[in-house]
Design a protein around this motif. Structure first.
Motif, PDB file in Angstrom:
ATOM      1  N   GLY A 111      -9.399  24.283 -92.544  1.00  0.00           N
ATOM      2  CA  GLY A 111     -10.758  23.920 -92.161  1.00  0.00           C
ATOM      3  C   GLY A 111     -11.354  24.855 -91.134  1.00  0.00           C
ATOM      4  N   VAL A 112     -10.556  25.232 -90.137  1.00  0.00           N
ATOM      5  CA  VAL A 112     -11.070  26.051 -89.039  1.00  0.00           C
ATOM      6  C   VAL A 112     -11.186  27.520 -89.431  1.00  0.00           C
ATOM      7  N   LEU A 113     -10.154  28.062 -90.064  1.00  0.00           N
ATOM      8  CA  LEU A 113     -10.126  29.498 -90.345  1.00  0.00           C
ATOM      9  C   LEU A 113     -10.725  29.868 -91.697  1.00  0.00           C
ATOM     10  N   LEU A 114     -10.650  28.961 -92.666  1.00  0.00           N
ATOM     11  CA  LEU A 114     -11.205  29.263 -93.988  1.00  0.00           C
ATOM     12  C   LEU A 114     -12.541  28.572 -94.235  1.00  0.00           C
ATOM     13  N   GLY A 115     -12.933  27.681 -93.320  1.00  0.00           N
ATOM     14  CA  GLY A 115     -14.213  27.005 -93.468  1.00  0.00           C
ATOM     15  C   GLY A 115     -14.310  26.146 -94.706  1.00  0.00           C
ATOM     16  N   GLU A 116     -13.212  25.502 -95.084  1.00  0.00           N
ATOM     17  CA  GLU A 116     -13.216  24.687 -96.293  1.00  0.00           C
ATOM     18  C   GLU A 116     -14.086  23.442 -96.111  1.00  0.00           C
ATOM     19  N   ARG A 117     -14.691  23.001 -97.209  1.00  0.00           N
ATOM     20  CA  ARG A 117     -15.613  21.873 -97.179  1.00  0.00           C
ATOM     21  C   ARG A 117     -14.880  20.564 -96.896  1.00  0.00           C
ATOM     22  N   HIS A 118     -15.649  19.595 -96.386  1.00  0.00           N
ATOM     23  CA  HIS A 118     -15.151  18.238 -96.136  1.00  0.00           C
ATOM     24  C   HIS A 118     -13.946  18.241 -95.190  1.00  0.00           C
ATOM     25  N   PHE A 119     -13.981  19.131 -94.203  1.00  0.00           N
ATOM     26  CA  PHE A 119     -12.833  19.289 -93.308  1.00  0.00           C
ATOM     27  C   PHE A 119     -12.503  17.996 -92.570  1.00  0.00           C
ATOM     28  N   ARG A 120     -13.516  17.344 -91.987  1.00  0.00           N
ATOM     29  CA  ARG A 120     -13.249  16.141 -91.192  1.00  0.00           C
ATOM     30  C   ARG A 120     -12.664  15.026 -92.049  1.00  0.00           C
ATOM     31  N   LEU A 121     -13.221  14.863 -93.224  1.00  0.00           N
ATOM     32  CA  LEU A 121     -12.731  13.806 -94.110  1.00  0.00           C
ATOM     33  C   LEU A 121     -11.283  14.064 -94.511  1.00  0.00           C
ATOM     34  N   ARG A 122     -10.973  15.297 -94.794  1.00  0.00           N
ATOM     35  CA  ARG A 122      -9.616  15.620 -95.226  1.00  0.00           C
ATOM     36  C   ARG A 122      -8.636  15.608 -94.061  1.00  0.00           C
ATOM     37  N   LEU A 123      -9.142  15.840 -92.857  1.00  0.00           N
ATOM     38  CA  LEU A 123      -8.286  15.682 -91.687  1.00  0.00           C
ATOM     39  C   LEU A 123      -7.895  14.215 -91.535  1.00  0.00           C
ATOM     40  N   VAL A 124      -8.852  13.323 -91.785  1.00  0.00           N
ATOM     41  CA  VAL A 124      -8.542  11.887 -91.775  1.00  0.00           C
ATOM     42  C   VAL A 124      -7.503  11.571 -92.847  1.00  0.00           C
ATOM     43  N   ALA A 125      -7.669  12.165 -94.025  1.00  0.00           N
ATOM     44  CA  ALA A 125      -6.704  11.938 -95.106  1.00  0.00           C
ATOM     45  C   ALA A 125      -5.318  12.422 -94.710  1.00  0.00           C
ATOM     46  N   ALA A 126      -5.260  13.574 -94.047  1.00  0.00           N
ATOM     47  CA  ALA A 126      -3.967  14.106 -93.615  1.00  0.00           C
ATOM     48  C   ALA A 126      -3.311  13.186 -92.598  1.00  0.00           C
ATOM     49  N   VAL A 127      -4.106  12.682 -91.649  1.00  0.00           N
ATOM     50  CA  VAL A 127      -3.564  11.769 -90.640  1.00  0.00           C
ATOM     51  C   VAL A 127      -3.069  10.483 -91.303  1.00  0.00           C
ATOM     52  N   LEU A 128      -3.850   9.960 -92.242  1.00  0.00           N
ATOM     53  CA  LEU A 128      -3.423   8.755 -92.962  1.00  0.00           C
ATOM     54  C   LEU A 128      -2.120   8.999 -93.723  1.00  0.00           C
ATOM     55  N   ALA A 129      -2.018  10.175 -94.335  1.00  0.00           N
ATOM     56  CA  ALA A 129      -0.794  10.497 -95.072  1.00  0.00           C
ATOM     57  C   ALA A 129       0.409  10.504 -94.144  1.00  0.00           C
ATOM     58  N   VAL A 130       0.229  11.085 -92.963  1.00  0.00           N
ATOM     59  CA  VAL A 130       1.329  11.146 -91.999  1.00  0.00           C
ATOM     60  C   VAL A 130       1.681   9.747 -91.493  1.00  0.00           C
ATOM     61  N   VAL A 131       0.655   8.938 -91.199  1.00  0.00           N
ATOM     62  CA  VAL A 131       0.904   7.564 -90.744  1.00  0.00           C
ATOM     63  C   VAL A 131       1.628   6.772 -91.832  1.00  0.00           C
ATOM     64  N   GLY A 132       1.166   6.930 -93.062  1.00  0.00           N
ATOM     65  CA  GLY A 132       1.822   6.233 -94.167  1.00  0.00           C
ATOM     66  C   GLY A 132       3.262   6.656 -94.336  1.00  0.00           C
ATOM     67  N   VAL A 133       3.503   7.953 -94.197  1.00  0.00           N
ATOM     68  CA  VAL A 133       4.869   8.467 -94.298  1.00  0.00           C
ATOM     69  C   VAL A 133       5.747   7.866 -93.204  1.00  0.00           C
ATOM     70  N   ALA A 134       5.208   7.805 -91.986  1.00  0.00           N
ATOM     71  CA  ALA A 134       5.974   7.239 -90.871  1.00  0.00           C
ATOM     72  C   ALA A 134       6.286   5.759 -91.111  1.00  0.00           C
ATOM     73  N   MET A 135       5.322   5.031 -91.669  1.00  0.00           N
ATOM     74  CA  MET A 135       5.546   3.613 -91.961  1.00  0.00           C
ATOM     75  C   MET A 135       6.597   3.438 -93.058  1.00  0.00           C
ATOM     76  N   ILE A 136       6.527   4.294 -94.061  1.00  0.00           N
ATOM     77  CA  ILE A 136       7.521   4.224 -95.132  1.00  0.00           C
ATOM     78  C   ILE A 136       8.915   4.500 -94.588  1.00  0.00           C
ATOM     79  N   ALA A 137       8.974   5.437 -93.629  1.00  0.00           N
ATOM     80  CA  ALA A 137      10.265   5.751 -93.018  1.00  0.00           C
ATOM     81  C   ALA A 137      10.799   4.580 -92.207  1.00  0.00           C
ATOM     82  N   GLY A 138       9.914   3.643 -91.864  1.00  0.00           N
ATOM     83  CA  GLY A 138      10.348   2.451 -91.137  1.00  0.00           C
ATOM     84  C   GLY A 138      10.517   2.704 -89.662  1.00  0.00           C
TER      85      GLY A 138
END
Length: 293
Positions: A266-293
């Motif tokens: 998002g920062v260096l390549l200027g990809e679209r929808h950066f903020r939304l996808r950052l939220v998606a990345a955070v959710l993915a990490v949170v979900g992974v942590a929850m799955i790990a228990g």
């Protein structure tokens, strides 16, 4: 902070950087040939580093045991799954933005859980079930655009990058289960495991690499060596983390690489929808942590 956790965090940073570098510098190379070339460089770096530091005593001692059918099957299966996962991921970022593909690709535990339940008899806790839901939500958010509620799901179903990223995640899940069995149950030394994995993946992909070779010049050698160094360091850190920590701790930490890749994309390549996808990345990490228990 626990030393194993530090290794896991460092691995996440290295792998996240590598994902960005792949999109930035290697987008036009055939995936199979690229993987073989980078793994060959990584293998050279790893062997040189191991030889200059800890030596090959543990690796030599463990090498004879690889011929045991169960060990060989685990190593071979993990190599095939990892090779397929990486090639699918490369194809995904060829067609899609890193900030879009990375959050989807890092939902690996969503696939690991059914494998562990079916093959290893793991029982799911409620928080792990919730983690699957959160991880699925990450895929939804990564595909979100204004419209109907089901539009992101339809987009993910139609999107080739999303399909490839999910297929890659499923293959990585198979590889992760194999890695856990190899390093924990079979106790294969890390100094042996990393070369086996790097070489095994290269061997699996070599026929495809020969059919579609890399069109590169001598000027490209430094970037292949640099990419190989990243892979060598990443595999070493990942292996040490899995050896020092429970897999349920190491895996979610290492999968935070999605955030690194999204931020860089998002920062260096200027990809679209950066903020939304950052939220998606955070959710993915949170979900992974929850799955790990």
């Amino acid at each position: 902070m626990d030393a194993g956790l530090l290794f896991a965090v460092a691995a996440a940073v290295v792998w996240g950087t590598y994902l960005f570098v792949l999109k930035r510098a290697f987008a036009d190379y055939p995936p199979a040939a690229l993987t073989v070339a980078v793994n060959a460089a990584a293998l050279g770096w790893f062997l040189a580093g191991t030889g200059l530091t800890v030596g090959f005593g543990d690796a030599a001692a463990g090498l004879a045991g690889i011929a045991v059918p169960r060990r060989f099957a685990v190593v071979a299966g993990t190599c095939v799954a990892t090779a397929a996962a990486f090639v699918l991921f490369l194809r995904a970022i060829e067609d899609g933005a890193v900030s879009y593909v990375a959050p989807i690709n890092k939902v690996v535990p969503m696939f690991v859980l059914p494998l562990e339940v079916g093959l290893l008899g793991q029982v799911l806790a409620p928080i792990q079930v919730a983690g699957v839901v959160v991880t699925t939500l990450a895929v939804y958010v990564a595909n979100y655009e204004p419209g109907s509620f089901f539009a992101p799901l339809a987009r993910a179903a139609r999107s080739r990058p999303a399909q490839l990223a999910l297929a890659s995640a499923a293959c990585y899940a198979v590889g992760d289960v194999g890695k856990r069995v190899a390093l924990q149950e079979l106790a294969i030394p890390g100094t042996l495991w990393v070369p086996l994995l790097l070489a095994g993946v290269a061997v699996v992909l070599l026929p495809a690499a020969v059919r579609t070779p890399i069109d590169a010049s001598r000027e490209d050698v430094p970037k292949f060596l640099a990419a190989g160094a990243l892979v060598a360091v990443g595999e070493h850190l990942t292996t040490v983390a899995f050896a020092a920590l429970p897999a349920s701790v190491a895996s979610p930490v290492i999968n935070t690489q999605a955030i690194v890749a999204v931020v860089l994309g998002g920062v260096l390549l200027g990809e679209r929808h950066f903020r939304l996808r950052l939220v998606a990345a955070v959710l993915a990490v949170v979900g992974v942590a929850m799955i790990a228990g």
